[in-house]
Design a protein around this motif. Structure first.
Motif, PDB file in Angstrom:
ATOM      1  N   TYR A 103      36.441  26.179  32.004  1.00 17.70           N
ATOM      2  CA  TYR A 103      36.514  27.563  31.550  1.00 17.70           C
ATOM      3  C   TYR A 103      37.780  28.193  32.116  1.00 17.70           C
ATOM      4  CZ  TYR A 103      31.946  27.682  29.351  1.00 17.70           C
ATOM      5  OH  TYR A 103      30.896  27.453  28.505  1.00 17.70           O
ATOM      6  N   ARG A 104      38.542  28.847  31.225  1.00 16.82           N
ATOM      7  CA  ARG A 104      39.844  29.381  31.601  1.00 16.82           C
ATOM      8  C   ARG A 104      39.882  30.901  31.413  1.00 16.82           C
ATOM      9  NH1 ARG A 104      43.501  25.565  32.769  1.00 16.82           N
ATOM     10  NH2 ARG A 104      42.787  23.413  32.394  1.00 16.82           N
ATOM     11  N   ALA A 105      40.767  31.534  32.120  1.00 21.33           N
ATOM     12  CA  ALA A 105      40.848  32.997  32.128  1.00 21.33           C
ATOM     13  C   ALA A 105      41.258  33.528  30.756  1.00 21.33           C
ATOM     14  CB  ALA A 105      41.844  33.458  33.182  1.00 21.33           C
ATOM     15  N   PRO A 106      40.463  34.420  30.172  1.00 18.81           N
ATOM     16  CA  PRO A 106      40.842  35.014  28.882  1.00 18.81           C
ATOM     17  C   PRO A 106      41.954  36.048  29.002  1.00 18.81           C
ATOM     18  CG  PRO A 106      38.758  35.915  29.637  1.00 18.81           C
ATOM     19  CD  PRO A 106      39.131  34.850  30.613  1.00 18.81           C
ATOM     20  N   ARG A 107      42.260  36.484  30.220  1.00 19.92           N
ATOM     21  CA  ARG A 107      43.352  37.423  30.471  1.00 19.92           C
ATOM     22  C   ARG A 107      43.806  37.268  31.917  1.00 19.92           C
ATOM     23  NH1 ARG A 107      40.985  42.267  29.118  1.00 19.92           N
ATOM     24  NH2 ARG A 107      43.080  42.940  28.603  1.00 19.92           N
ATOM     25  N   GLY A 108      44.972  37.818  32.215  1.00 22.16           N
ATOM     26  CA  GLY A 108      45.411  37.852  33.592  1.00 22.16           C
ATOM     27  C   GLY A 108      44.845  39.061  34.310  1.00 22.16           C
ATOM     28  N   GLY A 109      44.789  38.964  35.628  1.00 25.12           N
ATOM     29  CA  GLY A 109      44.298  40.078  36.435  1.00 25.12           C
ATOM     30  C   GLY A 109      43.624  39.597  37.699  1.00 25.12           C
TER      31      GLY A 109
END
Length: 331
Positions: free
Chosen positions: A301-307
Motif C-alpha cells: 500500500y502506497r501513499a495517495p498523497r504527500g504529507g
C-alpha cells in the motif's frame, strides 16, 4: 415533539458548583425501574458565556473522561466567569463497557445526531444533548482519541463551514487549545455527527484526536488537561494564564479524500512508516500479509498523497474496509 425522558439532577440556572446525573430511565432484567445515570457537573458564577465540555462520545477513548473527571474535582469558582457544563462520558454505557458503541443498543452515539426522544438509549442521549445542552452553550469541546482501532498524532481540529465567520472562530478556539498539531479536518461522512449538529447550531466547536490504541499516556492526558483550560481561557470563562506548548503547534490540512488510505485486503499489517513521518506520494506505507497460508506475496500500500502520517490502524490485524493510514498536508 415528545419530551425527552432524561432528568437532570442539577439546576442549570443556579450559581455554584453542582455535581449530579442525567437520569435516563432504563428498565432491564436486573433493575425493573432502573436508570442509566450519566455523571454531570456544572460550574456557574454570574454572567458570561457557557462552555459545554464532553468526553466519552466513544467509550474506548480515555483522554476526555480522564481530563474531565479530574476537572470536576475543582472547587474554586472565583476564576470562573459564566458557566461550564461538564459531561465526562457522554455515552456512559459504552464508557462503562470500554467499547466504541453502546452495549445496550449497538449504536454509535457520534453517528445518530440529532437523536430521538422516543428511541433507544443512545438515541435518547443524543436527543438530550441536541435539544437541551447544546442550545445552552456558546462554546463546545468534544475530546476524542483513536480508541482501540486507531492511533493519532495529538491534534485539535475544526472544520470548513459555510459560515466563514463561524469557521474562523472555531479555528481560533482550536488553535487556543494548543495541542502539538492543529488540523482542518475532513470527515469521511459528516451526517449524524455531534460535530455537524453543534456547528449547525452556530456554536464555536472544537474536537480532538489525542492518541489512541485503546489507552492513554501521561503525555496525552497532559495535552487534554491543559487544552481544556486553554479552551476555557479563550472563551473568556476561565481567568488564568494559558498553558504554553513545549513545541510550536504544526498546522495540518486534509484538502480531499486522498488523505485517507483504506485497506482492501484482510491480513497482518507490516507498517513501513509511523506517526509523524513525512511521506511522498507513492511512498510505501505498509505491506499486508495473508494469514491464511504461507508463501503469499504481501500486498503493498502506497501513499495517495504527500504529507505527514497523522493516523494509523491498530492493532496489527486488519480487515477489508479498515482505515490503514491518514495523511495530512503540512500548512
Amino acid at each position: 415533539m415528545r419530551h425527552n425522558p432524561i432528568t437532570a439532577t442539577i439546576d442549570f440556572d443556579r450559581d455554584g458548583v453542582q455535581h449530579g446525573f442525567l437520569r435516563l430511565p432504563y428498565s432491564r432484567n436486573d433493575s425493573a425501574w432502573g436508570a442509566v445515570m450519566i455523571p454531570i457537573s456544572q460550574y456557574k458564577n454570574g454572567q458570561g458565556p457557557t462552555a459545554l465540555l464532553s468526553g466519552g462520545n466513544h467509550g474506548d477513548e480515555y483522554e476526555g473522561p480522564t481530563a474531565l473527571f479530574d476537572f470536576c474535582t475543582r472547587t474554586d469558582l472565583d476564576s470562573i466567569n459564566g458557566r461550564i457544563i461538564v459531561v465526562p462520558a457522554m455515552n456512559y454505557p459504552a464508557f462503562q463497557a470500554g467499547t466504541r458503541v453502546s452495549p445496550i443498543d449497538s449504536l454509535n452515539l457520534n453517528r445518530i445526531f440529532p437523536g430521538r426522544p422516543d428511541g433507544s438509549v443512545t438515541e435518547v442521549i443524543a436527543d438530550y444533548f441536541s435539544r437541551y445542552l447544546v442550545p445552552m452553550a456558546d462554546y463546545v469541546l468534544d475530546i476524542h482519541s483513536g480508541g482501540k482501532t486507531l492511533d493519532f498524532v495529538p491534534f485539535a481540529a475544526s472544520h470548513i463551514l459555510d459560515d466563514k465567520d463561524q469557521q474562523q472562530r472555531c479555528e481560533a478556539a482550536a488553535k487556543a487549545f494548543n495541542a502539538p498539531y492543529r488540523l482542518q479536518m475532513l470527515e469521511i461522512d459528516a451526517a449524524g455527527l455531534y460535530d455537524t449538529l453543534v456547528e449547525a447550531c452556530g456554536k464555536v466547536f472544537v474536537t480532538t484526536e489525542l492518541g489512541g490504541g485503546g489507552t492513554s499516556s501521561p503525555e496525552s492526558i497532559r495535552i487534554a488537561k491543559q487544552g481544556v483550560d486553554n479552551f476555557l481561557i479563550h472563551a473568556g470563562i476561565l481567568d488564568a494564564e494559558p498553558h504554553p506548548s513545549e513545541i510550536e503547534s504544526t498546522s495540518l490540512d486534509m484538502p480531499d479524500f486522498r488523505s485517507f488510505l483504506f485497506c482492501e485486503h484482510a491480513g497482518l499489517v507490516e507498517p513501513c512508516v509511523t506517526l509523524g513521518d513525512t511521506v511522498a506520494e507513492g511512498q510505501l506505507m505498509a505491506r499486508i500479509h495473508s494469514v491464511d497460508r504461507t508463501s503469499i506475496t504481501p500486498i503493498e500500500y502506497r501513499a495517495p498523497r504527500g504529507g505527514m502520517v497523522i493516523a494509523r490502524h491498530v492493532p496489527s490485524l486488519i480487515q477489508v474496509g479498515d482505515c490503514l493510514n491518514v495523511i495530512g498536508e503540512i500548512v
